[in-house]
Each structure stands twice: as C-alpha cells, then as structure tokens.
Design an enzyme around this catalytic site. Structure first.
Site, mmCIF file in Angstrom:
data_model
loop_
_atom_site.group_PDB
_atom_site.id
_atom_site.type_symbol
_atom_site.label_atom_id
_atom_site.label_comp_id
_atom_site.label_asym_id
_atom_site.label_seq_id
_atom_site.Cartn_x
_atom_site.Cartn_y
_atom_site.Cartn_z
ATOM 1 N N LYS A 13 0.916 -1.302 0.182
ATOM 2 C CA LYS A 13 -0.107 0.056 -0.094
ATOM 3 C C LYS A 13 0.940 1.282 0.048
ATOM 4 O O LYS A 13 0.681 2.028 -0.637
ATOM 5 C CB LYS A 13 -0.979 -0.072 1.127
ATOM 6 N N ARG A 88 -9.525 0.568 9.032
ATOM 7 C CA ARG A 88 -9.245 -0.894 9.293
ATOM 8 C C ARG A 88 -10.154 -1.692 10.094
ATOM 9 O O ARG A 88 -10.035 -2.642 10.466
ATOM 10 C CB ARG A 88 -7.791 -0.610 9.991
ATOM 11 N N ARG A 127 11.731 -4.797 4.940
ATOM 12 C CA ARG A 127 11.271 -3.180 4.795
ATOM 13 C C ARG A 127 12.423 -2.217 5.388
ATOM 14 O O ARG A 127 12.408 -2.519 6.440
ATOM 15 C CB ARG A 127 9.918 -3.211 5.136
ATOM 16 N N ARG A 161 11.278 -0.022 11.213
ATOM 17 C CA ARG A 161 10.113 -0.068 12.053
ATOM 18 C C ARG A 161 10.473 -1.055 13.185
ATOM 19 O O ARG A 161 10.492 -2.140 12.774
ATOM 20 C CB ARG A 161 8.910 -0.132 11.577
ATOM 21 N N ARG A 172 -0.297 -8.723 13.385
ATOM 22 C CA ARG A 172 -0.920 -7.549 12.724
ATOM 23 C C ARG A 172 -1.570 -8.313 11.435
ATOM 24 O O ARG A 172 -2.889 -7.851 11.096
ATOM 25 C CB ARG A 172 0.290 -6.828 12.008
HETATM 26 P P1 ADP Z 1 2.277 -1.720 3.334
HETATM 27 O O1 ADP Z 1 2.318 -0.379 3.323
HETATM 28 O O2 ADP Z 1 0.934 -2.413 2.641
HETATM 29 O O3 ADP Z 1 2.501 -2.235 4.776
HETATM 30 P P2 ADP Z 1 4.788 -1.570 1.800
HETATM 31 O O4 ADP Z 1 4.362 -0.793 0.593
HETATM 32 O O5 ADP Z 1 5.547 -0.866 2.671
HETATM 33 O O6 ADP Z 1 3.500 -2.370 2.459
HETATM 34 O O7 ADP Z 1 5.518 -2.848 1.395
HETATM 35 C C1 ADP Z 1 6.181 -3.843 2.148
HETATM 36 C C2 ADP Z 1 7.439 -4.099 1.457
HETATM 37 O O8 ADP Z 1 7.529 -4.937 0.456
HETATM 38 C C3 ADP Z 1 8.378 -2.972 1.281
HETATM 39 O O9 ADP Z 1 9.886 -3.362 1.636
HETATM 40 C C4 ADP Z 1 8.415 -2.993 -0.351
HETATM 41 O O10 ADP Z 1 9.355 -2.286 -0.831
HETATM 42 C C5 ADP Z 1 7.958 -4.315 -0.668
HETATM 43 N N1 ADP Z 1 7.010 -4.532 -1.623
HETATM 44 C C6 ADP Z 1 6.166 -3.697 -1.785
HETATM 45 N N2 ADP Z 1 5.348 -4.130 -2.950
HETATM 46 C C7 ADP Z 1 6.003 -5.134 -3.392
HETATM 47 C C8 ADP Z 1 5.907 -6.285 -4.745
HETATM 48 N N3 ADP Z 1 4.774 -6.025 -5.360
HETATM 49 N N4 ADP Z 1 6.694 -7.204 -4.857
HETATM 50 C C9 ADP Z 1 7.867 -7.255 -4.145
HETATM 51 N N5 ADP Z 1 7.976 -6.651 -2.617
HETATM 52 C C10 ADP Z 1 7.085 -5.320 -2.687
HETATM 53 P P1 AMP Z 2 0.678 0.610 9.488
HETATM 54 O O1 AMP Z 2 1.917 1.521 9.154
HETATM 55 O O2 AMP Z 2 -0.390 0.982 8.495
HETATM 56 O O3 AMP Z 2 1.360 -0.906 9.091
HETATM 57 O O4 AMP Z 2 0.295 0.578 10.723
HETATM 58 C C1 AMP Z 2 1.232 0.491 11.985
HETATM 59 C C2 AMP Z 2 0.657 0.273 13.237
HETATM 60 O O5 AMP Z 2 -0.230 1.662 13.362
HETATM 61 C C3 AMP Z 2 -0.617 -0.782 13.096
HETATM 62 O O6 AMP Z 2 -0.007 -1.969 13.582
HETATM 63 C C4 AMP Z 2 -1.852 -0.180 14.184
HETATM 64 O O7 AMP Z 2 -1.085 -0.292 15.572
HETATM 65 C C5 AMP Z 2 -1.389 1.258 13.930
HETATM 66 N N1 AMP Z 2 -2.484 1.687 13.194
HETATM 67 C C6 AMP Z 2 -2.248 2.319 11.851
HETATM 68 N N2 AMP Z 2 -3.309 2.624 11.089
HETATM 69 C C7 AMP Z 2 -4.335 2.264 11.817
HETATM 70 C C8 AMP Z 2 -5.806 2.335 11.884
HETATM 71 N N3 AMP Z 2 -6.515 2.927 10.796
HETATM 72 N N4 AMP Z 2 -6.526 1.721 12.906
HETATM 73 C C9 AMP Z 2 -6.118 1.322 14.058
HETATM 74 N N5 AMP Z 2 -4.577 1.366 14.109
HETATM 75 C C10 AMP Z 2 -3.811 1.723 13.123
#
Ligand code: ADP
Ligand code: AMP
Length: 215
Positions: A13, A88, A127, A161, A172
């Site tokens: 995302k 969420r 990541r 992170r 999660r």
């Molecule tokens: P989200 O925001 O949904 O938690 P991220 O966009 O941060 O996910 O992606 C998680 C990790 O996977 C990042 O390190 C990113 O570079 C990698 N990633 C994202 N999309 C892809 C993909 N289509 N294929 C492989 N790796 C990906």
């Molecule tokens: P994310 O960066 O989206 O992976 O979110 C990291 C953490 O932030 C999650 O595991 C939750 O603890 C909190 N969080 C982020 N967005 C939300 C949401 N919309 N509702 C509740 N908790 C959230």
C-alpha cells in the site's frame, strides 16, 4: 479523486501510494505514518498509541479517525486523497463516510491488493525507509540504485520500524483478517472495489492501479 488502498501489512500500500503521489499529485494519508510521528513527538496520542503499535494491535477508532479528519482539512483544493492503512475496522469505515460527506468528498474507488500471506513476513522483515524523505525500500525487492544512497533525496540514512518483526507481523495479520478484511463487503455493495494482484512486480502493480484509476 479519493481512493482507499486496502490489503494486509506488507501488501504494498505504502509503495504504491508513494508512486500515486509522484505521478498524480495526490496526498498519501497513512494513519500508520501519522501515529509514528505522534509517537516520535511524544504527543498525548503518541503516548497512548506506542505500546499498542509495538504489540501489532489496532489503535482506537476515535484516535485514527480524528487524525484523518485533520489531515483531510489540510489538503489543497481539488487534491485527491489516498487512504493507506485506513479504514481498518467497520467503525472506521463508517466514520470515513461521515468525514468525507462533511467535506463534500466522495470515495471513488477501493483498490484491494491481493497477496499470499506467506510472502508478507519476508516483505515486512526486509522493509526499510529513507530516514530523511521516507521513500520505501526492501533488502531484496526494491534496493536503491546506488547502494546506501536514497534514490529520491540522496540521504545515506535509513531506518527500520520496531514493529517490523516476525512476531508482531503475525499479530498484525490476525488483526487484518479479523477486523479489516470484513469491511470489504461494505464497499463491494457500492460497486467500487477493484482487485489487483499484489504478488506481481512492483511496476506491474503500479500499472494495474493506473489502469483502474484512469477508467
Ligand atoms: P504496506 O504499506 O502495505 O504495509 P509496503 O508498501 O511498505 O507495504 O511494502 C512492504 C515491503 O515490501 C516494502 O519493503 C516494499 O519495498 C516491498 N514491496 C512492496 N510491493 C512489492 C511487490 N509487489 N513485490 C515485492 N516487494 C514489494
Ligand atoms: P501501518 O503503518 O499501516 O502498518 O500501521 C502500523 C500500526 O499503526 C498498526 O499495526 C496499528 O497499531 C496502528 N494503526 C495504523 N493505522 C491504524 C488504523 N487505521 N486503525 C488502528 N490502528 C492503526
């Protein structure tokens, strides 16, 4: 145009939202980023959220919906929003409807990134982001063009992170399955859900999303 990117942690995302921002001047509204900023600042919201986030559980609906409302008010006129990691829960989806209606905005599309759960731990544990501009990277799947240098801003500092570890990721994912996936039918009933293969290469996922938002 306002859109939601929906998918489990690690679905891509944030990666895709950053690309939409660059290509279309939209604004990425990531509640995760907002909460991490609050934790870093040591604000009252940050103090409440810190331990919950470290466990991989969800922060309260009231807190995140308030953050989203504030950020939407800061958008330029006509600027589209990409909701990343929000809503969420069913309560958040309901709040978002009210928040958008109060501002005369409408949700154009919900884009679900479909991914195999097995791939997510590897994605999340690899990541990292630029400590200066926030550009996202991955140890294997998205490396900087020049090792150790951010493609976007040239910084040499990167960060990971604290919740990107295997234990927390499992919690999660459980939260996603139990509380977030069940909100999809709300949007399906409105006919605004499009699905994208999130297991494809990052560029191919981007191309699929572009195809959806142009139609
Ligand atoms: P989200 O925001 O949904 O938690 P991220 O966009 O941060 O996910 O992606 C998680 C990790 O996977 C990042 O390190 C990113 O570079 C990698 N990633 C994202 N999309 C892809 C993909 N289509 N294929 C492989 N790796 C990906
Ligand atoms: P994310 O960066 O989206 O992976 O979110 C990291 C953490 O932030 C999650 O595991 C939750 O603890 C909190 N969080 C982020 N967005 C939300 C949401 N919309 N509702 C509740 N908790 C959230």
């Amino acid at each position: 145009m306002d859109i939601i990117l929906l998918g489990p942690p690690g679905a891509g995302k944030g990666t895709q939202a950053q690309r939409l921002v660059e290509r279309h001047g939209m604004r990425q509204l990531s509640t995760g980023d907002m909460l991490r900023a609050a934790v870093k600042a040591g604000s009252p919201v940050g103090l409440q959220a810190k331990a919950v986030m470290e466990r991989g559980e969800l922060v309260s609906d009231e807190i995140v919906s308030a953050l989203i409302g504030e950020e939407l008010d800061a958008l330029a006129t006509g600027q589209g929003a990409i909701f990343d990691g929000y809503p969420r829960t069913a309560a958040q989806a309901k709040s978002l409807d009210a928040i958008l209606a109060a501002r005369g905005r409408t949700l154009a599309q919900v884009i679900e990134l479909e991914v195999d759960e097995d791939a997510l731990v590897a994605r999340i544990c690899g990541r990292y982001t630029c400590a200066n501009c926030g550009k996202g990277y991955h140890d294997t799947f998205e490396q900087p063009k020049v090792p150790g240098t951010c493609d976007k801003c040239g910084s040499h500092e990167f960060k990971r992170r604290p919740d990107d570890n295997e234990d927390t990721v499992r919690t999660r994912m459980g939260e996603y399955r139990a509380k977030t996936a069940p909100i999809l039918p709300i949007y399906e009933a409105r006919g605004i859900v499009a699905r994208v293969d999130g297991m494809a290469d990052i560029d191919n996922v981007t191309a699929a999303i572009e195809g959806i938002i142009k139609r």
